[in-house]
Design a protein around this motif. Structure first.
Motif, PDB file in Angstrom:
ATOM      1  N   TYR A  38       0.821  -1.092   0.001  1.00 48.06           N
ATOM      2  CA  TYR A  38      -0.369   0.250   0.076  1.00 48.06           C
ATOM      3  C   TYR A  38       1.138   0.891   0.023  1.00 48.06           C
ATOM      4  O   TYR A  38       0.658   2.248  -0.313  1.00 48.06           O
ATOM      5  CB  TYR A  38      -1.005  -0.180   1.140  1.00 48.06           C
ATOM      6  CG  TYR A  38      -2.272   1.316   1.328  1.00 48.06           C
ATOM      7  CD1 TYR A  38      -2.813   1.542   0.639  1.00 48.06           C
ATOM      8  CD2 TYR A  38      -1.997   2.330   1.425  1.00 48.06           C
ATOM      9  CE1 TYR A  38      -4.111   2.221   0.879  1.00 48.06           C
ATOM     10  CE2 TYR A  38      -2.736   3.474   1.698  1.00 48.06           C
ATOM     11  CZ  TYR A  38      -3.381   3.271   1.309  1.00 48.06           C
ATOM     12  OH  TYR A  38      -4.501   4.346   0.761  1.00 48.06           O
ATOM     13  N   ASP A  39       2.087   1.161   0.508  1.00 50.26           N
ATOM     14  CA  ASP A  39       3.191   2.278   1.111  1.00 50.26           C
ATOM     15  C   ASP A  39       3.369   2.708  -0.517  1.00 50.26           C
ATOM     16  O   ASP A  39       3.491   3.661  -0.463  1.00 50.26           O
ATOM     17  CB  ASP A  39       4.125   2.525   2.248  1.00 50.26           C
ATOM     18  CG  ASP A  39       3.213   2.733   3.433  1.00 50.26           C
ATOM     19  OD1 ASP A  39       2.124   3.148   3.323  1.00 50.26           O
ATOM     20  OD2 ASP A  39       3.078   1.640   3.992  1.00 50.26           O
ATOM     21  N   THR A  40       3.966   1.592  -1.518  1.00 49.59           N
ATOM     22  CA  THR A  40       4.871   2.088  -2.333  1.00 49.59           C
ATOM     23  C   THR A  40       3.395   2.379  -3.643  1.00 49.59           C
ATOM     24  O   THR A  40       3.791   3.040  -4.696  1.00 49.59           O
ATOM     25  CB  THR A  40       5.346   0.970  -2.958  1.00 49.59           C
ATOM     26  OG1 THR A  40       4.623  -0.902  -2.867  1.00 49.59           O
ATOM     27  CG2 THR A  40       6.852   0.550  -1.858  1.00 49.59           C
ATOM     28  N   GLY A  41       2.423   1.898  -3.271  1.00 52.72           N
ATOM     29  CA  GLY A  41       1.439   2.355  -3.981  1.00 52.72           C
ATOM     30  C   GLY A  41       0.603   3.382  -4.367  1.00 52.72           C
ATOM     31  O   GLY A  41       0.562   3.859  -5.284  1.00 52.72           O
ATOM     32  N   VAL A  42       0.311   3.796  -3.149  1.00 49.97           N
ATOM     33  CA  VAL A  42      -0.439   5.502  -2.901  1.00 49.97           C
ATOM     34  C   VAL A  42       0.666   6.757  -3.094  1.00 49.97           C
ATOM     35  O   VAL A  42      -0.871   7.342  -3.113  1.00 49.97           O
ATOM     36  CB  VAL A  42      -0.862   4.999  -1.629  1.00 49.97           C
ATOM     37  CG1 VAL A  42       0.434   5.685  -0.882  1.00 49.97           C
ATOM     38  CG2 VAL A  42      -2.002   6.268  -0.926  1.00 49.97           C
ATOM     39  N   ILE A  43       1.383   6.601  -3.665  1.00 51.53           N
ATOM     40  CA  ILE A  43       2.196   7.946  -3.557  1.00 51.53           C
ATOM     41  C   ILE A  43       1.688   8.166  -5.236  1.00 51.53           C
ATOM     42  O   ILE A  43       1.813   9.612  -5.495  1.00 51.53           O
ATOM     43  CB  ILE A  43       3.699   7.733  -3.429  1.00 51.53           C
ATOM     44  CG1 ILE A  43       3.678   9.074  -3.113  1.00 51.53           C
ATOM     45  CG2 ILE A  43       4.144   6.648  -4.755  1.00 51.53           C
ATOM     46  CD1 ILE A  43       3.648   9.835  -2.472  1.00 51.53           C
ATOM     47  N   SER A  44       1.668   7.237  -6.143  1.00 52.27           N
ATOM     48  CA  SER A  44       1.392   7.765  -7.243  1.00 52.27           C
ATOM     49  C   SER A  44      -0.047   8.763  -6.807  1.00 52.27           C
ATOM     50  O   SER A  44      -0.792   9.196  -8.415  1.00 52.27           O
ATOM     51  CB  SER A  44       1.584   6.734  -7.990  1.00 52.27           C
ATOM     52  OG  SER A  44       0.158   5.735  -7.967  1.00 52.27           O
ATOM     53  N   ALA A  46      -1.425  10.130  -4.379  1.00 57.55           N
ATOM     54  CA  ALA A  46      -1.251  11.300  -3.921  1.00 57.55           C
ATOM     55  C   ALA A  46      -0.690  12.741  -4.372  1.00 57.55           C
ATOM     56  O   ALA A  46      -0.458  13.612  -3.971  1.00 57.55           O
ATOM     57  CB  ALA A  46      -0.529  10.750  -2.205  1.00 57.55           C
ATOM     58  N   LEU A  47       0.203  11.893  -5.447  1.00 58.49           N
ATOM     59  CA  LEU A  47       1.365  13.193  -5.391  1.00 58.49           C
ATOM     60  C   LEU A  47       0.433  14.286  -6.301  1.00 58.49           C
ATOM     61  O   LEU A  47       1.013  15.619  -6.274  1.00 58.49           O
ATOM     62  CB  LEU A  47       2.485  12.769  -6.598  1.00 58.49           C
ATOM     63  CG  LEU A  47       3.582  12.199  -5.739  1.00 58.49           C
ATOM     64  CD1 LEU A  47       4.799  11.249  -7.111  1.00 58.49           C
ATOM     65  CD2 LEU A  47       4.410  13.576  -5.202  1.00 58.49           C
ATOM     66  N   PRO A  48       0.067  13.995  -7.185  1.00 55.32           N
ATOM     67  CA  PRO A  48      -1.239  15.343  -7.806  1.00 55.32           C
ATOM     68  C   PRO A  48      -1.261  16.387  -6.706  1.00 55.32           C
ATOM     69  O   PRO A  48      -1.676  17.347  -7.328  1.00 55.32           O
ATOM     70  CB  PRO A  48      -2.058  14.820  -8.582  1.00 55.32           C
ATOM     71  CG  PRO A  48      -1.768  13.120  -9.631  1.00 55.32           C
ATOM     72  CD  PRO A  48      -0.730  12.956  -7.781  1.00 55.32           C
ATOM     73  N   PHE A  49      -2.002  15.283  -5.589  1.00 54.42           N
ATOM     74  CA  PHE A  49      -3.216  16.670  -4.918  1.00 54.42           C
ATOM     75  C   PHE A  49      -2.218  17.820  -4.081  1.00 54.42           C
ATOM     76  O   PHE A  49      -2.144  18.765  -3.667  1.00 54.42           O
ATOM     77  CB  PHE A  49      -3.722  15.877  -4.552  1.00 54.42           C
ATOM     78  CG  PHE A  49      -4.567  15.676  -4.542  1.00 54.42           C
ATOM     79  CD1 PHE A  49      -5.993  15.731  -5.123  1.00 54.42           C
ATOM     80  CD2 PHE A  49      -4.815  13.733  -5.474  1.00 54.42           C
ATOM     81  CE1 PHE A  49      -7.081  15.656  -5.758  1.00 54.42           C
ATOM     82  CE2 PHE A  49      -6.063  13.208  -6.259  1.00 54.42           C
ATOM     83  CZ  PHE A  49      -6.635  14.541  -6.798  1.00 54.42           C
ATOM     84  N   MET A  50      -0.865  16.538  -3.732  1.00 52.41           N
ATOM     85  CA  MET A  50      -0.222  17.473  -3.007  1.00 52.41           C
ATOM     86  C   MET A  50       0.994  17.979  -3.582  1.00 52.41           C
ATOM     87  O   MET A  50       1.464  19.054  -3.167  1.00 52.41           O
ATOM     88  CB  MET A  50       0.889  15.800  -2.562  1.00 52.41           C
ATOM     89  CG  MET A  50       1.124  15.169  -1.437  1.00 52.41           C
ATOM     90  SD  MET A  50       2.086  13.537  -1.232  1.00 52.41           S
ATOM     91  CE  MET A  50       3.306  14.053  -1.018  1.00 52.41           C
ATOM     92  N   SER A  51       0.873  18.109  -5.106  1.00 54.11           N
ATOM     93  CA  SER A  51       1.231  19.521  -5.622  1.00 54.11           C
ATOM     94  C   SER A  51       0.852  20.466  -5.969  1.00 54.11           C
ATOM     95  O   SER A  51       1.571  21.523  -6.568  1.00 54.11           O
ATOM     96  CB  SER A  51       1.844  18.791  -6.980  1.00 54.11           C
ATOM     97  OG  SER A  51       2.368  17.709  -7.047  1.00 54.11           O
ATOM     98  N   ASN A 173      -7.569   5.237  -3.923  1.00 51.85           N
ATOM     99  CA  ASN A 173      -6.314   6.767  -4.562  1.00 51.85           C
ATOM    100  C   ASN A 173      -7.969   6.729  -6.148  1.00 51.85           C
ATOM    101  O   ASN A 173      -7.810   8.415  -6.147  1.00 51.85           O
ATOM    102  CB  ASN A 173      -5.518   6.587  -5.827  1.00 51.85           C
ATOM    103  CG  ASN A 173      -4.734   6.368  -4.305  1.00 51.85           C
ATOM    104  OD1 ASN A 173      -4.138   6.920  -3.345  1.00 51.85           O
ATOM    105  ND2 ASN A 173      -2.590   6.287  -5.514  1.00 51.85           N
ATOM    106  N   ALA A 174      -8.303   5.968  -6.582  1.00 57.12           N
ATOM    107  CA  ALA A 174      -9.646   6.363  -7.906  1.00 57.12           C
ATOM    108  C   ALA A 174     -10.591   6.737  -7.588  1.00 57.12           C
ATOM    109  O   ALA A 174     -11.283   7.991  -7.412  1.00 57.12           O
ATOM    110  CB  ALA A 174      -9.493   5.551  -8.501  1.00 57.12           C
ATOM    111  N   LEU A 190      -3.067   8.836   2.267  1.00 58.88           N
ATOM    112  CA  LEU A 190      -2.061   7.817   2.965  1.00 58.88           C
ATOM    113  C   LEU A 190      -2.405   7.673   4.703  1.00 58.88           C
ATOM    114  O   LEU A 190      -2.023   6.772   5.389  1.00 58.88           O
ATOM    115  CB  LEU A 190      -0.969   9.311   3.739  1.00 58.88           C
ATOM    116  CG  LEU A 190      -0.006   9.980   2.236  1.00 58.88           C
ATOM    117  CD1 LEU A 190       1.047  11.207   2.899  1.00 58.88           C
ATOM    118  CD2 LEU A 190       0.418   8.711   1.190  1.00 58.88           C
ATOM    119  N   ALA A 191      -3.663   8.257   5.306  1.00 61.14           N
ATOM    120  CA  ALA A 191      -3.818   8.004   6.588  1.00 61.14           C
ATOM    121  C   ALA A 191      -3.970   5.824   6.457  1.00 61.14           C
ATOM    122  O   ALA A 191      -3.830   6.035   7.196  1.00 61.14           O
ATOM    123  CB  ALA A 191      -5.004   8.485   6.804  1.00 61.14           C
TER     124      ALA A 191
END
Length: 473
Positions: A38-44, A46-51, A173-174, A190-191
């Motif tokens: 989960y932790d390796t997949g979730v970043i894909s 999350a990144l657009p919103f974190m940007s 994510n979707a 992330l939570a």
């Protein structure tokens, strides 16, 4: 060159007592693998919103800080696997996993509430420590609890939980992106990783320590008590205890890195373990997992369609891993790796040809996606499960934690190198990048064919004696 003769596989009938208890242990331990996935997949997702800019709920990431946030976990994992290997040899696999559950939780909470980019990078590194530690410890713990006839399939559940965690991340994510209107939706993504972290900790409170680790510390009475829970007959218990005692007499004369550096056959095993990490990562699997949307948009496919295709990656990976778990109980490790590398080479060459020679359009997009999915099918079915299984089998008991940790740490470094070099290679060489990967994997195939011993069908103690004999020859 090592012998390629397959030892006879166990034909013992299913053992209900062992099966039920060890299956529960495997489920508890692989919560670490689920968190890893989960932790390796979730970043894909999350990144657009974190940007987004800070005033709209994001962290204002730029290309450099996106790379730092993404790679911090990988480099943390390299350190985590090294540290966990040493800790698991000293304090035990169960205790190490219990501690890692706390590190997971700290990392999840830290990334969820990170107020700045700097804090996010630090907390992603902490999360990586837990991810790497789990990747090195979970397969060893399961292998040491399982009997020879069940070791392959139970350890392979580790890979199933990793890809399941990635698929869950892609789907959530979707779903969150579609249904949540909050600018802080990335924090919710992330939570969710806290759930498997808590389950790992609770699970480790309910399972016993590894009998092989207990025996390595001369705690034979406790080792016997655990074996009596997971083996169906006194004969099995006595046989395994006798093998452990015999190995202890030899191995307590050797300790730490002095045993590795001073023992040629153990050095060879370590190099084989490191080489297998290179084989697994330089298939390019994480280039596809991280950059499939970029590859597909380069063919003319829309961004939303490309992101949806990423879910397809996760679905194929899970299905392939189920098939791989079934195959791994029937086929040899070498046979699966060699077959998998052959299909991987063909898929990469086909993808390179599609991208290089076909005109942009829907047909090219579908052809490229088909090549990627074929690659992932054979990678996750024939290579990834075998890699994690071999990491649990190859190394001698008294050095299993530290050597597994070292080999897996190198695998994480190779992971980071692929993630770093792939965009640069695409910019420099374009579609020819996939022909380069195919060439590298031809070399990997030669390495497996000439250097890897077969490990199927032996107890861990019997396997240790077999490998020593093979690598001293």
């Amino acid at each position: 060159m090592v012998s390629t003769t397959l030892p006879a596989a166990s034909t013992a009938p299913p053992d209900t007592k062992e099966s039920r208890f060890v299956f529960k242990v495997a489920i508890a331990a692989t919560m670490g693998a689920l968190a890893f996935g989960y932790d390796t997949g979730v970043i894909s997702g999350a990144l657009p919103f974190m940007s987004a800019p800070p005033e709209t709920g994001g962290l204002g990431l730029n290309p450099l800080t996106e790379g730092l946030v993404t790679s911090a976990l990988v480099f943390g994992a390299a350190f985590g696997s090294l540290m966990a290997g040493t800790l698991s040899d000293k304090y035990g696999r169960r205790t190490t996993l219990l501690g890692l559950s706390l590190v997971f939780l700290i990392g999840v909470l830290g990334t969820t509430f990170a107020p700045s980019v700097a804090m996010m990078v630090v907390m992603r590194f902490v999360l990586g420590l837990a991810v790497g530690g789990a990747s090195a410890t979970v397969p060893v713990f399961i292998a040491e609890m399982a009997g020879p006839s069940r070791r392959a399939r139970l350890v392979s559940q580790n890979e199933l939980m990793i890809v399941s965690g990635q698929l869950i991340a892609y789907i959530l994510n979707a779903a969150l992106a579609h249904f949540s209107g909050s600018p802080h939706v990335w924090r919710y993504m992330l939570a969710i990783a806290a759930v498997p972290a808590v389950l790992l900790g609770l699970g480790m409170l309910l399972v016993p320590a590894s009998p092989r680790w207990l025996a390595s510390k001369n705690r034979m009475r406790e080792a016997r008590a655990v074996l009596e829970k997971i083996r169906s007959s006194d004969r099995q218990v006595e046989k395994e205890l006798a093998e452990m005692v015999q190995l202890n007499k030899i191995e307590h004369e050797q300790a730490g890195w002095s045993a590795v550096l001073g023992t040629p056959w153990i050095r060879k095993l370590l190099w084989i373990g490191v080489g297998l990490g290179f084989v697994a990562q330089f298939t390019g699997v994480n280039a596809f997992m991280y950059f499939t949307p970029i590859i597909l948009t380069s063919t003319g496919l829309g961004t939303n369609a490309a992101l949806t295709a990423t879910i397809g990656n996760g679905v194929v990976a899970v299905i392939a891993t189920f098939i791989g778990i079934w195959l791994i109980g029937k086929l040899g490790r070498r046979q699966m790796l060699l077959s998998g590398l052959g299909f991987v080479i063909a898929s990469q060459a086909a993808l390179g040809a599609v991208l290089l020679f076909m005109s942009d359009g829907l047909l090219k997009s579908y052809a490229a996606l088909a090549c990627i999915l074929c690659f992932l099918l054979f990678m996750q079915m024939l290579i990834s499960p075998v890699y994690w299984l071999l990491m649990s089998e190859l190394f001698p008991m008294h050095l299993r934690g530290v050597l597994t940790g070292t080999a897996v740490a190198c695998q994480w470094v190779f992971n980071g190198l692929v993630a770093l070099l792939f965009p640069l290679a695409m910019a420099q060489f374009g579609s020819a990048t996939f022909f380069i990967f195919a060439g590298i994997n031809v070399l990997s195939l030669i390495f497996v064919a000439t250097c890897l011993p077969e490990t199927k069908g032996r107890s861990l103690e019997g396997l240790e004696k077999y490998l020593e004999k093979e690598l001293r020859a």
